[in-house]
Design a protein around this motif. Structure first.
Motif, PDB file in Angstrom:
ATOM      1  N   THR A  19      27.019  34.657  37.117  1.00 56.01           N
ATOM      2  CA  THR A  19      26.198  33.466  36.849  1.00 56.01           C
ATOM      3  C   THR A  19      26.674  32.733  35.593  1.00 56.01           C
ATOM      4  OG1 THR A  19      24.572  34.844  35.668  1.00 56.01           O
ATOM      5  CG2 THR A  19      24.163  34.396  37.999  1.00 56.01           C
ATOM      6  N   GLY A  20      27.874  33.113  35.092  1.00 57.16           N
ATOM      7  CA  GLY A  20      28.475  32.367  33.999  1.00 57.16           C
ATOM      8  C   GLY A  20      28.453  33.023  32.641  1.00 57.16           C
ATOM      9  N   ALA A  21      27.998  34.256  32.538  1.00 55.95           N
ATOM     10  CA  ALA A  21      27.948  34.930  31.239  1.00 55.95           C
ATOM     11  C   ALA A  21      29.352  35.225  30.731  1.00 55.95           C
ATOM     12  CB  ALA A  21      27.145  36.222  31.339  1.00 55.95           C
ATOM     13  N   GLY A  22      29.508  35.191  29.409  1.00 57.86           N
ATOM     14  CA  GLY A  22      30.766  35.581  28.792  1.00 57.86           C
ATOM     15  C   GLY A  22      30.767  37.070  28.505  1.00 57.86           C
ATOM     16  N   LEU A  23      31.842  37.765  28.868  1.00 58.82           N
ATOM     17  CA  LEU A  23      31.958  39.200  28.663  1.00 58.82           C
ATOM     18  C   LEU A  23      33.085  39.490  27.680  1.00 58.82           C
ATOM     19  CD1 LEU A  23      31.369  42.186  29.324  1.00 58.82           C
ATOM     20  CD2 LEU A  23      32.865  41.942  31.326  1.00 58.82           C
ATOM     21  N   ILE A  24      32.733  40.142  26.576  1.00 53.87           N
ATOM     22  CA  ILE A  24      33.725  40.567  25.581  1.00 53.87           C
ATOM     23  C   ILE A  24      33.848  42.083  25.659  1.00 53.87           C
ATOM     24  CG2 ILE A  24      34.365  40.608  23.146  1.00 53.87           C
ATOM     25  CD1 ILE A  24      32.486  38.228  22.720  1.00 53.87           C
ATOM     26  N   ILE A  25      35.062  42.564  25.871  1.00 53.78           N
ATOM     27  CA  ILE A  25      35.323  44.007  25.876  1.00 53.78           C
ATOM     28  C   ILE A  25      36.187  44.330  24.673  1.00 53.78           C
ATOM     29  CG2 ILE A  25      36.383  45.920  27.114  1.00 53.78           C
ATOM     30  CD1 ILE A  25      35.810  44.462  29.708  1.00 53.78           C
ATOM     31  N   ALA A  26      35.739  45.275  23.863  1.00 59.35           N
ATOM     32  CA  ALA A  26      36.503  45.710  22.695  1.00 59.35           C
ATOM     33  C   ALA A  26      36.812  47.191  22.850  1.00 59.35           C
ATOM     34  CB  ALA A  26      35.711  45.454  21.413  1.00 59.35           C
ATOM     35  N   ALA A  27      38.057  47.503  23.157  1.00 59.70           N
ATOM     36  CA  ALA A  27      38.459  48.891  23.398  1.00 59.70           C
ATOM     37  C   ALA A  27      39.959  49.027  23.186  1.00 59.70           C
ATOM     38  CB  ALA A  27      38.092  49.308  24.824  1.00 59.70           C
ATOM     39  N   PRO A  28      40.441  50.232  22.914  1.00 60.47           N
ATOM     40  CA  PRO A  28      41.868  50.415  22.680  1.00 60.47           C
ATOM     41  C   PRO A  28      42.706  50.371  23.950  1.00 60.47           C
ATOM     42  CG  PRO A  28      40.609  52.384  22.044  1.00 60.47           C
ATOM     43  CD  PRO A  28      39.669  51.444  22.672  1.00 60.47           C
ATOM     44  N   PHE A  29      42.061  50.428  25.117  1.00 66.39           N
ATOM     45  CA  PHE A  29      42.804  50.481  26.372  1.00 66.39           C
ATOM     46  C   PHE A  29      42.100  49.623  27.416  1.00 66.39           C
ATOM     47  CE2 PHE A  29      40.111  54.179  25.708  1.00 66.39           C
ATOM     48  CZ  PHE A  29      39.191  54.019  26.731  1.00 66.39           C
ATOM     49  N   GLU A  30      42.737  49.483  28.547  1.00 68.53           N
ATOM     50  CA  GLU A  30      42.194  48.653  29.620  1.00 68.53           C
ATOM     51  C   GLU A  30      41.049  49.369  30.327  1.00 68.53           C
ATOM     52  OE1 GLU A  30      43.713  46.472  33.748  1.00 68.53           O
ATOM     53  OE2 GLU A  30      45.117  47.574  32.482  1.00 68.53           O
ATOM     54  N   PHE A  31      39.931  48.662  30.479  1.00 70.17           N
ATOM     55  CA  PHE A  31      38.799  49.184  31.233  1.00 70.17           C
ATOM     56  C   PHE A  31      38.952  48.815  32.704  1.00 70.17           C
ATOM     57  CE2 PHE A  31      35.212  49.495  27.820  1.00 70.17           C
ATOM     58  CZ  PHE A  31      35.855  50.590  27.279  1.00 70.17           C
ATOM     59  N   SER A  32      38.174  49.483  33.551  1.00 73.10           N
ATOM     60  CA  SER A  32      38.200  49.171  34.980  1.00 73.10           C
ATOM     61  C   SER A  32      37.747  47.747  35.262  1.00 73.10           C
ATOM     62  CB  SER A  32      37.286  50.145  35.733  1.00 73.10           C
ATOM     63  OG  SER A  32      37.597  51.477  35.416  1.00 73.10           O
ATOM     64  N   LEU A  33      36.898  47.215  34.375  1.00 72.22           N
ATOM     65  CA  LEU A  33      36.322  45.886  34.609  1.00 72.22           C
ATOM     66  C   LEU A  33      36.983  44.802  33.770  1.00 72.22           C
ATOM     67  CD1 LEU A  33      34.419  45.509  31.875  1.00 72.22           C
ATOM     68  CD2 LEU A  33      32.952  47.051  33.118  1.00 72.22           C
ATOM     69  N   SER A  34      38.124  45.111  33.163  1.00 65.17           N
ATOM     70  CA  SER A  34      38.757  44.164  32.247  1.00 65.17           C
ATOM     71  C   SER A  34      39.076  42.824  32.905  1.00 65.17           C
ATOM     72  CB  SER A  34      40.039  44.768  31.660  1.00 65.17           C
ATOM     73  OG  SER A  34      39.739  45.843  30.793  1.00 65.17           O
ATOM     74  N   ARG A  35      39.319  42.817  34.216  1.00 67.07           N
ATOM     75  CA  ARG A  35      39.668  41.548  34.892  1.00 67.07           C
ATOM     76  C   ARG A  35      38.495  40.578  34.897  1.00 67.07           C
ATOM     77  NH1 ARG A  35      38.766  42.311  41.034  1.00 67.07           N
ATOM     78  NH2 ARG A  35      37.794  44.364  41.194  1.00 67.07           N
ATOM     79  N   TYR A  36      37.289  41.077  34.661  1.00 68.58           N
ATOM     80  CA  TYR A  36      36.124  40.199  34.620  1.00 68.58           C
ATOM     81  C   TYR A  36      35.828  39.688  33.204  1.00 68.58           C
ATOM     82  CZ  TYR A  36      34.819  41.420  39.402  1.00 68.58           C
ATOM     83  OH  TYR A  36      34.791  41.570  40.768  1.00 68.58           O
ATOM     84  N   ALA A  37      36.582  40.167  32.222  1.00 70.52           N
ATOM     85  CA  ALA A  37      36.274  39.848  30.830  1.00 70.52           C
ATOM     86  C   ALA A  37      36.686  38.425  30.465  1.00 70.52           C
ATOM     87  CB  ALA A  37      36.968  40.840  29.907  1.00 70.52           C
ATOM     88  N   THR A  38      35.840  37.753  29.724  1.00 67.53           N
ATOM     89  CA  THR A  38      36.203  36.480  29.123  1.00 67.53           C
ATOM     90  C   THR A  38      37.223  36.727  28.016  1.00 67.53           C
ATOM     91  OG1 THR A  38      33.930  35.748  29.533  1.00 67.53           O
ATOM     92  CG2 THR A  38      35.278  34.386  28.065  1.00 67.53           C
ATOM     93  N   LEU A  39      36.965  37.796  27.244  1.00 68.62           N
ATOM     94  CA  LEU A  39      37.899  38.232  26.212  1.00 68.62           C
ATOM     95  C   LEU A  39      38.076  39.739  26.318  1.00 68.62           C
ATOM     96  CD1 LEU A  39      36.758  36.276  23.004  1.00 68.62           C
ATOM     97  CD2 LEU A  39      38.884  35.972  24.278  1.00 68.62           C
ATOM     98  N   ASP A  40      39.292  40.187  26.545  1.00 71.50           N
ATOM     99  CA  ASP A  40      39.611  41.611  26.595  1.00 71.50           C
ATOM    100  C   ASP A  40      40.353  41.949  25.309  1.00 71.50           C
ATOM    101  OD1 ASP A  40      40.068  44.196  27.317  1.00 71.50           O
ATOM    102  OD2 ASP A  40      41.645  43.745  28.771  1.00 71.50           O
ATOM    103  N   LEU A  41      39.613  42.405  24.304  1.00 64.60           N
ATOM    104  CA  LEU A  41      40.179  42.656  22.981  1.00 64.60           C
ATOM    105  C   LEU A  41      40.687  44.087  22.899  1.00 64.60           C
ATOM    106  CD1 LEU A  41      37.383  40.962  20.808  1.00 64.60           C
ATOM    107  CD2 LEU A  41      39.450  39.923  21.776  1.00 64.60           C
ATOM    108  N   ARG A  42      41.983  44.268  22.916  1.00 64.15           N
ATOM    109  CA  ARG A  42      42.566  45.611  22.825  1.00 64.15           C
ATOM    110  C   ARG A  42      42.672  46.005  21.355  1.00 64.15           C
ATOM    111  NH1 ARG A  42      45.407  46.462  27.686  1.00 64.15           N
ATOM    112  NH2 ARG A  42      44.160  45.460  29.310  1.00 64.15           N
ATOM    113  N   ILE A  43      41.570  46.457  20.807  1.00 64.18           N
ATOM    114  CA  ILE A  43      41.543  46.755  19.375  1.00 64.18           C
ATOM    115  C   ILE A  43      41.966  48.192  19.111  1.00 64.18           C
ATOM    116  CG2 ILE A  43      39.747  45.049  18.944  1.00 64.18           C
ATOM    117  CD1 ILE A  43      37.731  47.315  18.814  1.00 64.18           C
ATOM    118  N   LYS A  44      42.318  48.457  17.870  1.00 64.18           N
ATOM    119  CA  LYS A  44      42.731  49.797  17.477  1.00 64.18           C
ATOM    120  C   LYS A  44      41.509  50.706  17.374  1.00 64.18           C
ATOM    121  CE  LYS A  44      46.676  48.029  14.827  1.00 64.18           C
ATOM    122  NZ  LYS A  44      47.280  47.892  13.478  1.00 64.18           N
TER     123      LYS A  44
END
Length: 844
Positions: free
Chosen positions: A425-450
């Motif tokens: 429905t248009g929500a922004g999804l921010i993922i902050a993790a050191p590796f790729e999540f299963s749902l990363s393709r849905y992320a507005t921002l996929d932040l591969r942080i340390k």
């Protein structure tokens, strides 16, 4: 709004389809492609209706009711059209039994073995009696098919775990494709080819696992035929009874319908009216429940060790033996380990027994190191009230979602479904993790942080929110000034360097997603590097949620971790897990009573060991006494899920062999030791005490569970909902000289008490990739390793072995594995850390 349906005037809701309106008014319109949870498809055309003033026939599943509409759902013309359509469908479906003149007598007089290579009729079909196609054929009275039969001759696909795919029985209704895409968000399967060659399949004909299937079973649940069949049900009879239970295999507390035949569990399916899961489940709740209850590892009877070996004895003899032994130890020498997967009633009795009978406060519980316990400890130190209750559906209404510390597709699948709704429905999804999540393709921002930089990122975002002119927080809010001071020296160049975020534009994009016109939800699990970093990350997350008028949702692990946390809050003296482990290592705990697993990471041989569990384990085999505890399926009990929702689960089967409820065992042991206040006869007696003595349960009585209402933990009220102190560590987690890699484990449970579910079910082990580590290609080159090679993993906790899978989903210096790994044979199964420094060498 009113419409006329078959001459009857009925009330309909705005936006409701004609088919839904008919169902609500008990008017039957046949349909095979429609499902209440899915968008209209209009594929089968069986639900066609006549609408006055409209040419032709309209599919009722996709026709929205309008004021004054006159609809006819049954007429000679419609019946003729539906029968012709069904005949066309049946011409490509084995249908001998559907049109057989003797079918009425078949079930009564004919016994058929289903173990056949080809399904040529209903009596050979594993879905016989559970088939929507059968019901529609009966309702329309089809007794012949005028079209030539076509058998597709497609090989039955048995390559994946849990269910078979026989597309010879498929009618191309599209339900499985739509539920996978619309509700589960994986889009694993789709329509392949066109026209008469059309089938359901995967991209490039991959296996379901390789195509990204989570094996939630949603496709099986919506399939109207036997095309998708649960393998364990294939040769079983139809359930003669269904009972509801609460799934104990994660912290969500999903409601399941358990099918039984002659008192034995056959399978479990998600309850349509489950308030948490709303008709959905995950692989564990859908396919592992039966194996969990009937595991070959179940402890059948009480046993004691008088000499060398454990021997079976009566309950009285076992209880007398343990009571006499425990009397010989002073309270400060006795330790008690409490599981977070037992009921509230069990936990309450445990606490009473240890404190009042054993005169000890050395009761270690997983909730002390849970996200709830860690954040509450900080809140108490700061004098801040911390609301933790929430509803899953609130996540689906958010505009911005920040996720860190858990790959929720695996660890909290029902939370993921709410996130997916919001994203769609248009929500922004921010993922902050050191590796790729299963749902990363849905992320507005996929932040591969340390690893370890999560708090720094959250602190910087809080600083940017504080700098806005629209901030409406009053200067008098507790902790606000301290928060401003703590983040004022967080410079963007330092944040970029420490987190590994590539550029300033990415951070600016993240900041914009926290605008004041957006509702914010932060989802934080326990997948961070060590307790101090978890504490600072949770505090920083709470502060950001508070600043943005958002919500912080904590993602727990055990089914009753939240309940354990709430019950233990009333006690002043509580031992920290690390202190408990230290005392065990130093030999200060001479007698240990275990009702759940916990990682000690030290060699520990107590003078007296009691294990009270449902399953055999290494510790149980070493014990001086073993008590067989019943499972969730055998008792009436209550749980508190990660939302703070209190739920009651009833007994669905009798007690297994000589097993007894945990509260019964402890109560009888207390009586043997001279206590008089443990005369509980049933679990509801204990819940009455809980309601009176535990503030969080005030007002929730046994009667409350009989009403259709939401029951939540009672939280402390007041005006102290302020900010928490957080330390923004300028260092990040990294390997060291001896252990140069960081092993990251998903924070979640793949166990029930002492039962390792990956060992119990081969299919589950396969999809969890047990024994596999993900390794970055650069690290593989340095270590001279290839895909599929064996490696030895060393840590301070011990040694383990694994197989390498090279993947760019993890950065250099980090290796990832699914869920828990036992790195020491002397450790007890549940890990306290999500990140562990390790060394990796080629295996022998």
């Amino acid at each position: 709004m009113k419409i006329t349906l078959d001459g009857k005037q009925i009330e309909v809701e705005e936006g409701q389809t004609v088919l839904d309106a008919a169902r609500e008014n008990d008017i039957y319109i046949p349909s095979l492609c429609d499902n209440p949870h899915l968008s209209p498809f209009s594929g089968c055309r069986l639900c066609l209706v006549e609408i006055k003033g409209q040419r032709g026939y309209a599919p009722s599943c996709s026709t929205i009711a309008r004021e004054g509409m006159e609809v006819k759902s049954d007429s000679p013309k419609l019946r003729k059209i539906r029968i012709r359509i069904l005949e066309l469908i049946l011409s490509e479906h084995p249908s001998a039994c559907l049109i057989c003149q003797e079918k009425e007598n078949c079930d009564e007089y004919k016994s058929t073995i289903r173990k056949v290579g080809e399904t040529t009729g209903c009596v050979l079909c594993p879905n016989n009696g559970r088939c929507d196609l059968q019901k529609v054929a009966d309702a329309l009275g089809v007794d012949s098919i005028r079209f030539p039969a076509i058998y597709r001759d497609i090989e039955v696909n048995k390559k994946d775990p849990f269910f078979d795919r026989n597309y010879n029985l498929c009618i191309l209704c599209g339900r499985c494709v739509r539920v996978c895409h619309e509700i589960r968000g994986t889009s694993t399967i789709t329509f392949v080819n066109r026209g008469s060659d059309a089938v359901i399949g995967t991209a490039l004909d991959k296996t379901l696992q390789d195509a990204g299937c989570q094996f939630c079973g949603a496709c099986v649940d919506v399939c109207p035929t036997g095309a998708l069949t649960e393998r364990s049900l294939k040769y079983e009879k139809i359930a003669d009874e269904t009972k509801e239970t609460i799934c104990p295999l994660c912290s969500m507390g999903c409601r399941l319908d358990v099918g039984k035949y002659e008192g034995r569990i056959l399978s479990s399916q998600p309850s349509e009216d489950g308030k948490v899961n709303q008709g959905q489940a995950c692989v564990k709740g859908r396919f592992l429940l039966k194996n969990t209850v009937y595991s070959g590892q179940r402890i059948k009877r009480p046993m004691i060790r008088r000499k060398k070996d454990l021997e079976p004895v009566s309950w009285d003899e076992a209880l007398d033996f343990v009571a006499e032994k425990l009397k010989g130890f002073p309270g400060d020498k006795v330790g008690f380990i409490q599981s977070s997967q037992v009921s509230c009633e069990d936990m309450f009795v445990f606490e009473q027994f240890v404190r009042d009978v054993l005169k000890s406060d050395q009761i270690a519980a997983e909730s002390e190191n849970s996200v709830y316990g860690i954040l509450k400890e900080l809140a108490d130190e700061s004098g801040v009230i911390l609301p933790m209750n929430h509803k899953i559906k609130e996540i689906s209404q958010a505009d911005t979602i920040f996720l860190s510390g858990a790959d929720i597709v695996s660890s909290h699948p029902i939370v993921w479904l709410a996130v997916l709704k919001a994203v769609k429905t248009g929500a922004g999804l921010i993922i902050a993790a050191p590796f790729e999540f299963s749902l990363s393709r849905y992320a507005t921002l996929d932040l591969r942080i340390k690893p370890g930089s999560e708090a720094m990122l959250l602190g910087y975002l809080a600083k940017q929110v504080l700098g806005r002119e629209d901030l409406s927080e009053k200067e008098t809010v507790k902790g606000l000034e301290d928060l401003k001071k703590s983040v004022e020296d967080l410079r963007i160049e330092d944040v970029l360097k420490l987190t590994g975020i590539p550029n300033e534009e990415t951070l600016t994009h993240a900041e914009k997603l926290f605008r004041p016109d957006r509702s914010v939800v932060l989802l934080l699990g326990a997948g961070f590097a060590g307790k101090e970093k978890i504490k600072n990350t949770l505090a920083a997350g709470w502060n950001l949620a508070r600043l943005t008028r958002g919500r912080l949702f904590l993602l727990g692990s055990g089914v009753n971790e939240r309940g354990q946390f709430e019950i233990r809050k009333i006690y002043d003296k509580k031992i920290d897990l690390s202190e408990f482990i230290r005392k065990a290592a130093e030999g200060k705990i001479e007698a240990l009573y275990m009702t759940g697993p916990i990682t000690l990471a030290v060699k520990f041989d107590p003078a007296f060991l009691v294990v009270q569990d449902s399953y055999w384990s290494d510790m149980a085999k070493k014990a001086h006494a073993v008590f067989p505890a019943s499972t969730f399926a055998e008792d009436e009990c209550s749980f508190v899920n990660t939302e703070g929702r209190v739920q009651r689960s009833g007994s669905i089967i009798p007690h297994y062999e000589e097993s007894k409820p945990d509260w019964w065992i402890i109560s009888r042991l207390a009586q043997k030791m001279g206590a008089r206040s443990f005369s509980f006869k049933k679990s509801s007696d204990i819940f009455n005490r809980i309601e009176k003595e535990i503030p969080a349960f005030t007002g929730i009585t046994n009667v409350s569970f009989t009403k259709e209402e939401d029951l939540f933990i009672k939280e402390e009220q007041g005006d102290k909902i302020g900010f928490l102190p957080a330390v923004y560590d300028r260092t990040v987690s990294s390997g060291e000289k001896r252990y140069p890699f960081l092993l990251v484990q998903d924070g979640g449970y793949d166990s029930y008490r002492n039962l390792d579910l990956t060992k119990e079910n081969k299919g589950f082990a396969k999809i969890r990739e047990t024994g596999i580590i993900l390794l970055n290609p650069e690290d593989a080159v340095v270590l001279e390793l290839k895909n599929g090679e064996s490696v030895k993993i060393n840590s301070e906790s011990g040694e383990s072995h694994a197989v390498v899978k090279i993947s760019e989903a993890v950065p250099a210096g980090i290796v990832k594995t699914h869920f828990l790994r036992r790195l020491s044979p002397d450790s007890i199964f549940v890990s306290m850390l999500a990140v562990l420094p390790v060394n990796i060498k080629r295996g022998e």
